[in-house]
Motif scaffolding. Structure first.
Motif, mmCIF file in Angstrom:
data_model
loop_
_atom_site.group_PDB
_atom_site.id
_atom_site.type_symbol
_atom_site.label_atom_id
_atom_site.label_comp_id
_atom_site.label_asym_id
_atom_site.label_seq_id
_atom_site.Cartn_x
_atom_site.Cartn_y
_atom_site.Cartn_z
ATOM 1 N N ASN A 1 0.839 -1.051 -0.081
ATOM 2 C CA ASN A 1 0.082 0.024 -0.117
ATOM 3 C C ASN A 1 1.026 1.299 0.123
ATOM 4 O OD1 ASN A 1 -2.134 1.732 0.352
ATOM 5 N ND2 ASN A 1 -2.652 1.242 2.289
ATOM 6 N N ILE A 2 0.722 2.301 -1.045
ATOM 7 C CA ILE A 2 1.742 3.332 -1.129
ATOM 8 C C ILE A 2 0.859 4.783 -1.247
ATOM 9 C CG2 ILE A 2 3.032 4.561 -2.818
ATOM 10 C CD1 ILE A 2 4.201 2.027 -4.040
ATOM 11 N N PRO A 3 1.152 5.474 -0.183
ATOM 12 C CA PRO A 3 0.392 6.659 -0.171
ATOM 13 C C PRO A 3 0.081 7.406 -1.519
ATOM 14 C CG PRO A 3 1.983 6.549 1.512
ATOM 15 C CD PRO A 3 2.363 5.462 0.579
ATOM 16 N N SER A 4 -0.963 8.187 -1.687
ATOM 17 C CA SER A 4 -1.253 8.942 -2.586
ATOM 18 C C SER A 4 0.029 9.857 -3.120
ATOM 19 C CB SER A 4 -2.521 9.769 -2.521
ATOM 20 O OG SER A 4 -2.670 10.701 -3.467
ATOM 21 N N ARG A 5 0.224 10.083 -4.352
ATOM 22 C CA ARG A 5 1.213 10.966 -4.767
ATOM 23 C C ARG A 5 0.827 12.361 -4.290
ATOM 24 N NH1 ARG A 5 2.943 9.077 -10.847
ATOM 25 N NH2 ARG A 5 3.893 7.101 -10.079
ATOM 26 N N LYS A 6 -0.324 12.756 -4.327
ATOM 27 C CA LYS A 6 -0.968 14.094 -3.788
ATOM 28 C C LYS A 6 -0.604 14.330 -2.724
ATOM 29 C CE LYS A 6 -4.588 14.327 -7.272
ATOM 30 N NZ LYS A 6 -6.086 14.507 -7.543
ATOM 31 N N ILE A 7 -0.769 13.391 -1.619
ATOM 32 C CA ILE A 7 -0.394 13.693 -0.239
ATOM 33 C C ILE A 7 0.979 13.879 -0.036
ATOM 34 C CG2 ILE A 7 -0.260 12.363 2.062
ATOM 35 C CD1 ILE A 7 -3.003 10.940 1.328
ATOM 36 N N VAL B 1 3.780 1.433 3.168
ATOM 37 C CA VAL B 1 4.427 2.496 2.906
ATOM 38 C C VAL B 1 3.836 3.752 3.470
ATOM 39 C CG1 VAL B 1 5.690 4.240 1.305
ATOM 40 C CG2 VAL B 1 5.609 1.760 0.714
ATOM 41 N N GLU B 2 4.590 4.355 4.367
ATOM 42 C CA GLU B 2 4.040 5.743 5.196
ATOM 43 C C GLU B 2 4.734 6.785 5.166
ATOM 44 O OE1 GLU B 2 0.986 5.418 6.285
ATOM 45 O OE2 GLU B 2 0.402 3.274 6.394
ATOM 46 N N VAL B 3 4.185 7.930 5.432
ATOM 47 C CA VAL B 3 5.052 9.308 5.362
ATOM 48 C C VAL B 3 4.967 9.828 6.813
ATOM 49 C CG1 VAL B 3 5.341 11.323 4.238
ATOM 50 C CG2 VAL B 3 4.637 9.449 3.012
ATOM 51 N N TYR B 4 6.152 10.225 7.316
ATOM 52 C CA TYR B 4 6.047 10.877 8.669
ATOM 53 C C TYR B 4 6.869 12.215 8.669
ATOM 54 C CZ TYR B 4 5.642 6.550 11.272
ATOM 55 O OH TYR B 4 5.239 5.051 11.606
ATOM 56 N N PHE B 5 6.393 13.089 9.106
ATOM 57 C CA PHE B 5 7.078 14.402 9.470
ATOM 58 C C PHE B 5 7.598 14.415 10.844
ATOM 59 C CE2 PHE B 5 7.821 19.001 9.995
ATOM 60 C CZ PHE B 5 7.948 19.455 8.566
ATOM 61 N N GLN B 6 8.804 14.834 10.788
ATOM 62 C CA GLN B 6 9.679 14.699 11.875
ATOM 63 C C GLN B 6 10.009 16.185 12.397
ATOM 64 O OE1 GLN B 6 9.728 12.027 13.462
ATOM 65 N NE2 GLN B 6 9.488 10.221 12.166
ATOM 66 N N VAL B 7 10.227 16.231 13.754
ATOM 67 C CA VAL B 7 10.668 17.567 14.318
ATOM 68 C C VAL B 7 11.539 17.091 15.416
ATOM 69 C CG1 VAL B 7 10.177 19.573 15.859
ATOM 70 C CG2 VAL B 7 8.443 18.945 14.116
ATOM 71 N N GLY B 8 12.872 17.546 15.292
ATOM 72 C CA GLY B 8 14.010 17.145 16.134
ATOM 73 C C GLY B 8 14.630 15.822 16.139
ATOM 74 N N ASP B 9 15.076 15.298 17.017
ATOM 75 C CA ASP B 9 16.002 13.826 17.008
ATOM 76 C C ASP B 9 14.839 12.936 17.356
ATOM 77 O OD1 ASP B 9 17.692 11.861 16.829
ATOM 78 O OD2 ASP B 9 18.551 12.201 18.847
ATOM 79 N N TRP B 10 14.267 12.199 16.691
ATOM 80 C CA TRP B 10 13.439 10.768 16.936
ATOM 81 C C TRP B 10 13.909 10.003 18.101
ATOM 82 C CZ3 TRP B 10 12.553 5.742 16.641
ATOM 83 C CH2 TRP B 10 11.166 5.469 16.685
#
Length: 378
Positions: free
Chosen positions: A2-8, A366-375
């Motif tokens: 499962n791949i996230p939408s290209r638009k996302i 397949v997932e997309v994360y937005f990260q802030v700082g050192d995970w």
């Protein structure tokens, strides 16, 4: 797979660019204001000591979906602190995501008296739309999870003091979570008391820390070892009686100036009857919250960071984790793998506060994360 939408993905990339652009503009305005009435060297010193970042931060992870957080993060100056002391940070934020999750939160992470005392305060209130996958490796809910809304209140203060040994700290941490779960009536039913009425957990923990990192925001060298043993019960204001142990061990190695290798080991251990949302779980990017739950868990992971330009860093990471009902079964449990790659941009100037995007693969998702700082320091 499962791949996230290209638009996302495109929207997230655009939002990252917007966050970077807005921060650069804010930093330019701040520098101009601070320069009024000061000479150039004084303005530079002020700019290096403290920094305020106010930006829209994209949200993307498999737990709450895609959304936006409006955050203000203040990195305190260290004018009177000894060289190498960690940076105190404070922040507030409001989050709203595509699956109707929302959250209001605030935190302060303070280092005082030349790092002889560490104080952390964090709290939040909101409603998260989550999924319950059951417990154990063979849960019948893993492929058909129960969707539910969790209205939650969280509060956790921590106070540590330096020991007579360099980089060692000892102290206490209190944790309170009040939660009211509302299952999706169209989904499968689960006979758990946590879904019948509002419940609370509250506990007091003994915390030991060894911290030799060169930065608490974006480390490139050193070690962070943290061990916590927490007792939960009615005597602290909770509904559940259990014990929980958590061990985190992270090491940072600067191979050459632009290249850093990090590895981390995690262990979580439950004794007693904990609610499902505080059971041990695999701590890897790629799995949504609660994807694999049981009484015990073990996780190992590594990350490579390569700074390609002054403020841009590429990352690649991967690892595996296991859950089991008893410690003796960890060795024979199946390993769940996850990995991915990402990019970071430094919006914090000399404080090295990095934001960016990770793309992960786990369980053929397949997932997309937005990260802030050192995970890896969390």
């Amino acid at each position: 797979m499962n791949i996230p939408s290209r638009k996302i993905i495109l929207v997230l990339v655009v939002m990252l660019g917007l966050a970077v652009a807005l921060n650069c503009a804010a930093a330019e305005v701040k520098d101009r204001v601070e320069s009024i009435g000061r000479d150039a060297s004084a303005a530079k010193a002020v700019n290096q000591d403290a920094r305020l970042v106010v930006v829209p931060i994209p949200v993307s992870n498999p737990t709450v979906g895609v959304g936006l957080t409006l955050a203000g993060i203040y990195m305190h100056g260290k004018t009177d602190a000894k060289e190498g002391s960690p940076t105190s940070t404070s922040g507030v934020g409001a989050m709203l995501t595509s699956n109707d999750s929302w959250l209001l939160g605030a935190f302060h992470d303070g280092y005082y008296f030349d790092d002889a005392m560490r104080l952390r305060l964090a709290g939040g209130y909101g409603e998260l739309q989550l999924k319950y996958y059951g417990t154990g490796n063979d849960s019948p809910l893993q492929d058909n999870p129960l969707e539910f809304g969790a209205t939650s209140t969280v509060f956790t203060p921590r106070l540590l003091f330096e020991l007579p040994y360099e980089n060692f700290f000892l102290g206490l941490e209190y944790l309170y979570v009040g939660i009211e779960n509302a299952p999706d009536p169209s989904g499968p039913s689960v006979d758990l008391p946590e879904f019948s009425f509002r419940t609370e957990t509250a506990g007091l923990g003994l915390v030991g820390v060894y911290d030799s990192r060169d930065s608490n925001i974006w480390p490139a060298a050193g070690t962070l070892l943290e061990a916590t043993a927490t007792n939960y019960g009615g005597h602290f204001g909770g509904d559940y009686h259990y014990n929980k142990g958590v061990v985190k061990f992270t090491q940072y190695h600067r191979i050459v100036d632009p290249l850093v290798v990090v590895y981390r080991l995690d262990g979580q251990f439950i004794g007693g009857d904990a609610p499902f949302w505080d059971l041990a779980q695999i701590n890897l990017r790629g799995f949504p919250f609660g994807r694999y739950l049981d009484k015990h868990s073990a996780t190992a992971q590594a990350e490579i960071r390569w700074r390609v330009f002054e403020n841009w860093t590429l990352t690649a990471f991967g690892g595996g984790g296991r859950i089991a009902e008893s410690i003796s079964d960890i060795g024979s449990s199946p390993t769940r793998w996850a990995g991915g790659a990402g990019v970071r941009y430094n919006i914090g100037g000399d404080h090295q506060l990095n934001i960016g995007i990770d793309v992960t693969v786990a369980d053929d998702q397949v997932e997309v994360y937005f990260q802030v700082g050192d995970w890896l320091s969390n």
